[in-house]
Motif scaffolding. Structure first.
Motif: not given
Lengths: 116, 115
Positions: B38-49, B59-72
């Motif tokens: 969320q940038y100032p005065n804007q809505g929420l924009q999806l990065l990744l899912k 995701g967008i803009n060079g972001f990434e995320a890792e799902f680790k079930k064992s660590e939740t």
């Protein structure tokens, strides 16, 4: 452009006044939501709807009412505004593609409400 | 009860440095997981899912995320921060229940990028 449209974008109310926020989506999504956003508290769910004609309470429903008479519209009402309802309100809609399990949300751009 | 915890309400990094925003969730069943910006005065924009496909999600803009079930966990990273990344980031968890889908948002982490 397809998406979620909220009106109005800004509003100032006096304590005790009423108003309705309108949310419209043109993506044929079944689910719609109203959130409020306050500093340091993330987004909190006010009410939601799982389909036309149905609504349910979320996490912070007190002081608000909603209606979903048409699938594309979800209205949030404040019957008697209070300063504690000063916030930014976001509407969202969501989809689920059963074949792929893909699930997603689309947010509106928000309504900034100030109650004085 | 389902919950989402974002560690650190504020994170500050230098331009070009690694960005790491932490998110831990509690859920008894495999959830859908999201990061929004969320940038100032804007809505929420999806990065990744994450929707139970690959555990490493780009995701967008060079972001990434890792799902680790064992660590939740579902931490968000970007190798090199840019000034334009300064914003607030929200982690969210969605799972299906009898009433449909329920989404819980974290409290948010504000990212500051120093020149």
């Amino acid at each position: 452009n397809a998406g979620v449209t909220q009106t109005p974008k800004f509003r100032v109310l006096k304590t005790g006044q009423s108003m309705t926020l309108l949310c419209a989506q043109d993506m044929n999504h079944e689910y719609m939501y109203w959130y409020r956003q306050d500093p340091g508290m993330g987004l909190r769910l006010i009410h939601y709807s799982v389909g036309e004609g149905t609504t349910a309470k979320g996490e912070v429903p007190d002081g608000y009412n909603v209606s979903r008479l048409k699938k594309q519209n979800f209205l949030l009402g404040l019957e008697s505004a209070a300063p504690s309802q000063t916030s930014v309100y976001f509407c969202a809609s969501s989809y689920l593609r059963a074949a792929t399990g893909d699930y997603g949300y689309t947010f509106g751009s928000g309504t900034r409400l100030t109650v004085v | 009860a389902q919950s989402v915890t974002q560690l650190g309400s504020h994170v500050s990094v230098s331009e070009g440095a690694l960005v790491l925003l932490r998110c831990n969730y509690s859920s008894s069943v495999p959830p859908y997981l999201f990061w929004y910006v969320q940038y100032p005065n804007q809505g929420l924009q999806l990065l990744l899912k994450y929707t139970s496909a690959a555990t490493l999600v780009k995701g967008i803009n060079g972001f990434e995320a890792e799902f680790k079930k064992s660590e939740t966990s579902f931490h968000l990273t970007k190798p090199s921060a840019h000034m334009s990344d300064a914003a607030e980031y929200f982690c969210a968890v969605t799972r299906q229940n009898t009433g449909g889908f329920k989404t819980i948002f974290g409290a948010g982490t504000r990212l500051f990028v120093k020149a």
